[in-house]
Design a protein around this motif. Structure first.
Motif, mmCIF file in Angstrom:
data_model
loop_
_atom_site.group_PDB
_atom_site.id
_atom_site.type_symbol
_atom_site.label_atom_id
_atom_site.label_comp_id
_atom_site.label_asym_id
_atom_site.label_seq_id
_atom_site.Cartn_x
_atom_site.Cartn_y
_atom_site.Cartn_z
ATOM 1 N N GLN A 53 -0.224 11.827 -22.047
ATOM 2 C CA GLN A 53 -1.288 11.160 -22.791
ATOM 3 C C GLN A 53 -1.999 10.114 -21.936
ATOM 4 O OE1 GLN A 53 0.677 9.584 -26.253
ATOM 5 N NE2 GLN A 53 1.018 11.601 -27.141
ATOM 6 N N MET A 54 -1.234 9.378 -21.130
ATOM 7 C CA MET A 54 -1.818 8.260 -20.375
ATOM 8 C C MET A 54 -2.540 8.717 -19.107
ATOM 9 S SD MET A 54 0.800 5.100 -20.994
ATOM 10 C CE MET A 54 2.138 5.726 -20.034
ATOM 11 N N LYS A 55 -2.036 9.758 -18.456
ATOM 12 C CA LYS A 55 -2.647 10.306 -17.235
ATOM 13 C C LYS A 55 -2.945 9.220 -16.199
ATOM 14 C CE LYS A 55 -4.447 14.287 -19.625
ATOM 15 N NZ LYS A 55 -5.584 15.036 -20.068
ATOM 16 N N LEU A 56 -1.937 8.404 -15.919
ATOM 17 C CA LEU A 56 -2.067 7.341 -14.926
ATOM 18 C C LEU A 56 -2.213 7.954 -13.535
ATOM 19 C CD1 LEU A 56 0.815 5.045 -16.214
ATOM 20 C CD2 LEU A 56 -1.611 4.924 -16.801
ATOM 21 N N LYS A 57 -2.870 7.223 -12.655
ATOM 22 C CA LYS A 57 -3.023 7.651 -11.264
ATOM 23 C C LYS A 57 -2.437 6.567 -10.367
ATOM 24 C CE LYS A 57 -5.334 11.272 -12.497
ATOM 25 N NZ LYS A 57 -4.539 12.401 -12.879
ATOM 26 N N TYR A 58 -1.674 6.985 -9.383
ATOM 27 C CA TYR A 58 -0.947 6.072 -8.508
ATOM 28 C C TYR A 58 -1.456 6.176 -7.074
ATOM 29 C CZ TYR A 58 2.461 6.166 -12.330
ATOM 30 O OH TYR A 58 3.069 6.083 -13.550
ATOM 31 N N GLN A 59 -1.520 5.023 -6.419
ATOM 32 C CA GLN A 59 -1.784 4.997 -4.981
ATOM 33 C C GLN A 59 -0.630 4.242 -4.346
ATOM 34 O OE1 GLN A 59 -5.486 3.240 -3.737
ATOM 35 N NE2 GLN A 59 -5.000 3.464 -1.589
ATOM 36 N N ILE A 60 0.234 4.976 -3.643
ATOM 37 C CA ILE A 60 1.407 4.359 -3.015
ATOM 38 C C ILE A 60 0.964 3.520 -1.827
ATOM 39 C CG2 ILE A 60 3.580 4.784 -1.809
ATOM 40 C CD1 ILE A 60 3.839 7.366 -3.485
ATOM 41 N N ILE A 61 1.443 2.286 -1.811
ATOM 42 C CA ILE A 61 1.147 1.365 -0.716
ATOM 43 C C ILE A 61 2.305 1.351 0.291
ATOM 44 C CG2 ILE A 61 0.710 -1.061 -0.126
ATOM 45 C CD1 ILE A 61 -0.460 -1.296 -3.047
ATOM 46 N N LYS A 62 3.541 1.315 -0.230
ATOM 47 C CA LYS A 62 4.720 1.226 0.639
ATOM 48 C C LYS A 62 5.929 1.803 -0.083
ATOM 49 C CE LYS A 62 6.895 -0.429 4.321
ATOM 50 N NZ LYS A 62 6.718 0.119 5.633
ATOM 51 N N THR A 63 6.819 2.439 0.679
ATOM 52 C CA THR A 63 8.061 2.998 0.149
ATOM 53 C C THR A 63 9.242 2.378 0.886
ATOM 54 O OG1 THR A 63 6.943 5.097 -0.276
ATOM 55 C CG2 THR A 63 9.350 5.134 -0.253
ATOM 56 N N PHE A 64 10.238 1.951 0.119
ATOM 57 C CA PHE A 64 11.474 1.402 0.672
ATOM 58 C C PHE A 64 12.630 2.241 0.141
ATOM 59 C CE2 PHE A 64 8.452 -2.020 0.003
ATOM 60 C CZ PHE A 64 8.431 -2.663 1.229
ATOM 61 N N THR A 65 13.576 2.604 1.014
ATOM 62 C CA THR A 65 14.691 3.453 0.607
ATOM 63 C C THR A 65 16.004 2.827 1.050
ATOM 64 O OG1 THR A 65 13.286 5.378 0.904
ATOM 65 C CG2 THR A 65 15.631 5.789 0.755
ATOM 66 N N SER A 66 16.984 2.844 0.137
ATOM 67 C CA SER A 66 18.336 2.387 0.446
ATOM 68 C C SER A 66 19.318 3.239 -0.346
ATOM 69 C CB SER A 66 18.494 0.903 0.084
ATOM 70 O OG SER A 66 19.820 0.470 0.327
ATOM 71 N N GLY A 67 19.906 4.221 0.302
ATOM 72 C CA GLY A 67 20.870 5.091 -0.369
ATOM 73 C C GLY A 67 20.222 5.847 -1.515
ATOM 74 N N GLU A 68 20.762 5.648 -2.729
ATOM 75 C CA GLU A 68 20.247 6.332 -3.916
ATOM 76 C C GLU A 68 19.014 5.661 -4.498
ATOM 77 O OE1 GLU A 68 23.753 6.129 -6.361
ATOM 78 O OE2 GLU A 68 24.418 8.104 -5.706
ATOM 79 N N ASP A 69 18.638 4.519 -3.965
ATOM 80 C CA ASP A 69 17.533 3.736 -4.503
ATOM 81 C C ASP A 69 16.271 3.892 -3.668
ATOM 82 O OD1 ASP A 69 19.161 2.588 -6.532
ATOM 83 O OD2 ASP A 69 19.939 1.150 -5.075
ATOM 84 N N VAL A 70 15.162 4.113 -4.368
ATOM 85 C CA VAL A 70 13.847 4.161 -3.731
ATOM 86 C C VAL A 70 12.961 3.182 -4.483
ATOM 87 C CG1 VAL A 70 11.829 5.588 -3.196
ATOM 88 C CG2 VAL A 70 14.135 6.571 -3.049
ATOM 89 N N CYS A 71 12.280 2.326 -3.752
ATOM 90 C CA CYS A 71 11.351 1.383 -4.355
ATOM 91 C C CYS A 71 9.955 1.688 -3.823
ATOM 92 C CB CYS A 71 11.744 -0.050 -4.008
ATOM 93 S SG CYS A 71 10.683 -1.288 -4.780
ATOM 94 N N LEU A 72 9.035 1.912 -4.749
ATOM 95 C CA LEU A 72 7.649 2.162 -4.393
ATOM 96 C C LEU A 72 6.807 0.973 -4.819
ATOM 97 C CD1 LEU A 72 7.233 5.849 -5.651
ATOM 98 C CD2 LEU A 72 7.792 5.079 -3.346
ATOM 99 N N TRP A 73 5.954 0.529 -3.926
ATOM 100 C CA TRP A 73 4.949 -0.473 -4.256
ATOM 101 C C TRP A 73 3.650 0.303 -4.356
ATOM 102 C CZ3 TRP A 73 5.082 -5.235 -5.950
ATOM 103 C CH2 TRP A 73 3.911 -6.012 -5.909
ATOM 104 N N TYR A 74 2.970 0.190 -5.501
ATOM 105 C CA TYR A 74 1.771 0.994 -5.676
ATOM 106 C C TYR A 74 0.760 0.310 -6.579
ATOM 107 C CZ TYR A 74 5.178 2.915 -9.155
ATOM 108 O OH TYR A 74 6.162 3.103 -10.085
ATOM 109 N N THR A 75 -0.435 0.879 -6.559
ATOM 110 C CA THR A 75 -1.479 0.504 -7.501
ATOM 111 C C THR A 75 -1.530 1.607 -8.549
ATOM 112 O OG1 THR A 75 -2.739 -0.577 -5.752
ATOM 113 C CG2 THR A 75 -3.926 -0.044 -7.767
ATOM 114 N N ILE A 76 -1.512 1.210 -9.825
ATOM 115 C CA ILE A 76 -1.592 2.173 -10.912
ATOM 116 C C ILE A 76 -2.962 2.038 -11.563
ATOM 117 C CG2 ILE A 76 -0.587 3.009 -13.064
ATOM 118 C CD1 ILE A 76 1.987 1.492 -12.317
ATOM 119 N N ASP A 77 -3.732 3.111 -11.529
ATOM 120 C CA ASP A 77 -5.030 3.146 -12.195
ATOM 121 C C ASP A 77 -4.778 3.539 -13.642
ATOM 122 O OD1 ASP A 77 -7.514 3.769 -13.275
ATOM 123 O OD2 ASP A 77 -8.241 4.705 -11.437
#
Length: 112
Positions: A53-77
């Motif tokens: 329903q929302m159809k958000l659009k993402y632009q990934i700025i940076k990805t950080f990974t540590s084992g099972e964890d992934v952190c994305l920094w992004y802009t959400i339109d």
């Protein structure tokens, strides 16, 4: 393994951007849990219904990974607003088990 997790999180975002919701849902564990600033969702299908329903659009700025964890920094339109946010994805056995998003919701709330 962490490179694979990194790819799963980024592929999930790409599927959402492409509005390929079936493939996006295939990245999620059946017991998926979403924790957001404005609420939580339990279950992959419940979460994906909202995403359709929302159809958000993402632009990934940076990805950080540590084992099972992934952190994305992004802009959400979000249609009329673009919000900077961070998403923390926990990936277990090749599926996103949980996802927590943090952002400042005030620009969204000020329109209501």
């Amino acid at each position: 393994m962490s490179n694979t997790n990194h790819n799963i999180a980024e592929q999930f975002i790409q599927y959402l951007n492409d509005e390929n919701f079936e493939q996006a849902e295939s990245c999620l564990d059946a017991d998926f849990k979403f924790i957001g600033v404005l609420g939580t969702r339990e279950g992959a299908s419940v979460y994906m219904q909202e995403m359709k329903q929302m159809k958000l659009k993402y632009q990934i700025i940076k990805t950080f990974t540590s084992g099972e964890d992934v952190c994305l920094w992004y802009t959400i339109d979000m249609g009329n607003k673009a919000i900077e946010a961070s998403g923390w994805y926990q990936i277990i056995d090749g599926k996103i088990r949980s996802f927590k998003v943090l952002f400042d919701p005030r620009p969204l709330l000020n329109d209501q």
